[in-house]
Motif scaffolding. Structure first.
Motif, PDB file in Angstrom:
ATOM      1  N   GLY A 149     -10.838  -3.217  -4.418  1.00  0.00           N
ATOM      2  CA  GLY A 149      -9.722  -2.535  -3.809  1.00  0.00           C
ATOM      3  C   GLY A 149     -10.079  -1.254  -3.095  1.00  0.00           C
ATOM      4  N   THR A 192     -10.781   1.718  -4.059  1.00  0.00           N
ATOM      5  CA  THR A 192     -10.252   2.991  -4.513  1.00  0.00           C
ATOM      6  C   THR A 192     -11.342   3.850  -5.091  1.00  0.00           C
ATOM      7  OG1 THR A 192      -9.707   2.086  -6.672  1.00  0.00           O
ATOM      8  CG2 THR A 192      -7.974   2.041  -5.006  1.00  0.00           C
ATOM      9  N   LEU A 240       0.842  -1.196   0.000  1.00  0.00           N
ATOM     10  CA  LEU A 240       0.000   0.000   0.000  1.00  0.00           C
ATOM     11  C   LEU A 240       0.870   1.236   0.000  1.00  0.00           C
ATOM     12  CD1 LEU A 240      -2.710  -0.683   2.744  1.00  0.00           C
ATOM     13  CD2 LEU A 240      -3.070  -0.571   0.291  1.00  0.00           C
ATOM     14  N   PRO A 259      -5.357   2.548  -3.352  1.00  0.00           N
ATOM     15  CA  PRO A 259      -5.549   2.421  -1.902  1.00  0.00           C
ATOM     16  C   PRO A 259      -4.404   3.086  -1.153  1.00  0.00           C
ATOM     17  CG  PRO A 259      -5.360   0.253  -2.952  1.00  0.00           C
ATOM     18  CD  PRO A 259      -5.163   1.273  -4.010  1.00  0.00           C
ATOM     19  N   LEU A 311     -10.626  -0.783   1.929  1.00  0.00           N
ATOM     20  CA  LEU A 311     -10.268  -2.038   1.269  1.00  0.00           C
ATOM     21  C   LEU A 311     -11.184  -3.176   1.677  1.00  0.00           C
ATOM     22  CD1 LEU A 311      -6.378  -1.947   1.486  1.00  0.00           C
ATOM     23  CD2 LEU A 311      -7.797  -1.642  -0.535  1.00  0.00           C
TER      24      LEU A 311
END
Length: 172
Positions: free
Chosen positions: A159, A161, A78, A125, A153
């Motif tokens: 994911g 995002t 990350l 992320p 997440l």
């Protein structure tokens, strides 16, 4: 073993347990039975929530990258926005990186703004690392309860995002 290596191993183990459904709170996993340490667990949860609330109401210093965006560092798969409570904490970080000779321009940002606006606007992320090189450091991963579900997440199917926005990669 360095902090980065240890943190990466711990995160990988937690990710694997979550994927298998054996992590506490994972779908299909049974909650742990209350035992003699139940009070200690509750105290730890309360301490984390207090730390999170303190961070949300604190103005922190976030170093800027070469393009003037918020500087991030990769760790454990990350990206992490590095935030510092004061210039002394930022100086410890620069020293730990061996980069005390360069200038570290920064922007002051309210912790809640990082969680509620910046992280969801990213196209990738991202968590927040507070005082990364200090004894009072903490990490706030992009999970439910810390960031909005749209950026978490553990809440989004792909994911977590958000759409690329004003803070997209390269502009962070």
């Amino acid at each position: 073993m360095s902090f980065n290596e240890e943190w990466g191993l711990l995160r990988a183990d937690a990710t694997e347990r979550t994927a298998r459904g054996t992590a506490p709170g994972a779908t299909g996993a049974a909650a742990p039975e209350p035992g003699p340490d139940a009070d200690a667990v509750q105290e730890a949860r309360e301490a984390v929530l207090e730390r999170l609330a303190d961070f949300r109401s604190t103005a922190v210093l976030v170093p800027l990258d070469a393009e003037g965006g918020l500087w991030t560092a990769p760790l454990g798969g990350l990206d992490w926005i590095c935030a510092f409570t004061d210039e002394a904490a930022l100086a410890r970080f620069a020293e730990a990186r061996g980069e005390t000779e360069r200038e570290w321009p920064y922007r002051t940002v309210l912790g809640s703004r990082l969680f509620d606006e910046v992280v969801p606007a990213l196209a990738f992320p991202c968590g927040v690392a507070l005082n990364a090189a200090g004894p009072d450091g903490a990490t706030f991963p992009p999970v439910r309860g810390i960031v909005p579900d749209s950026a978490a997440l553990d809440a989004a199917p792909h994911g977590g995002t958000g759409p690329a926005g004003a803070y997209g990669r390269g502009a962070v």
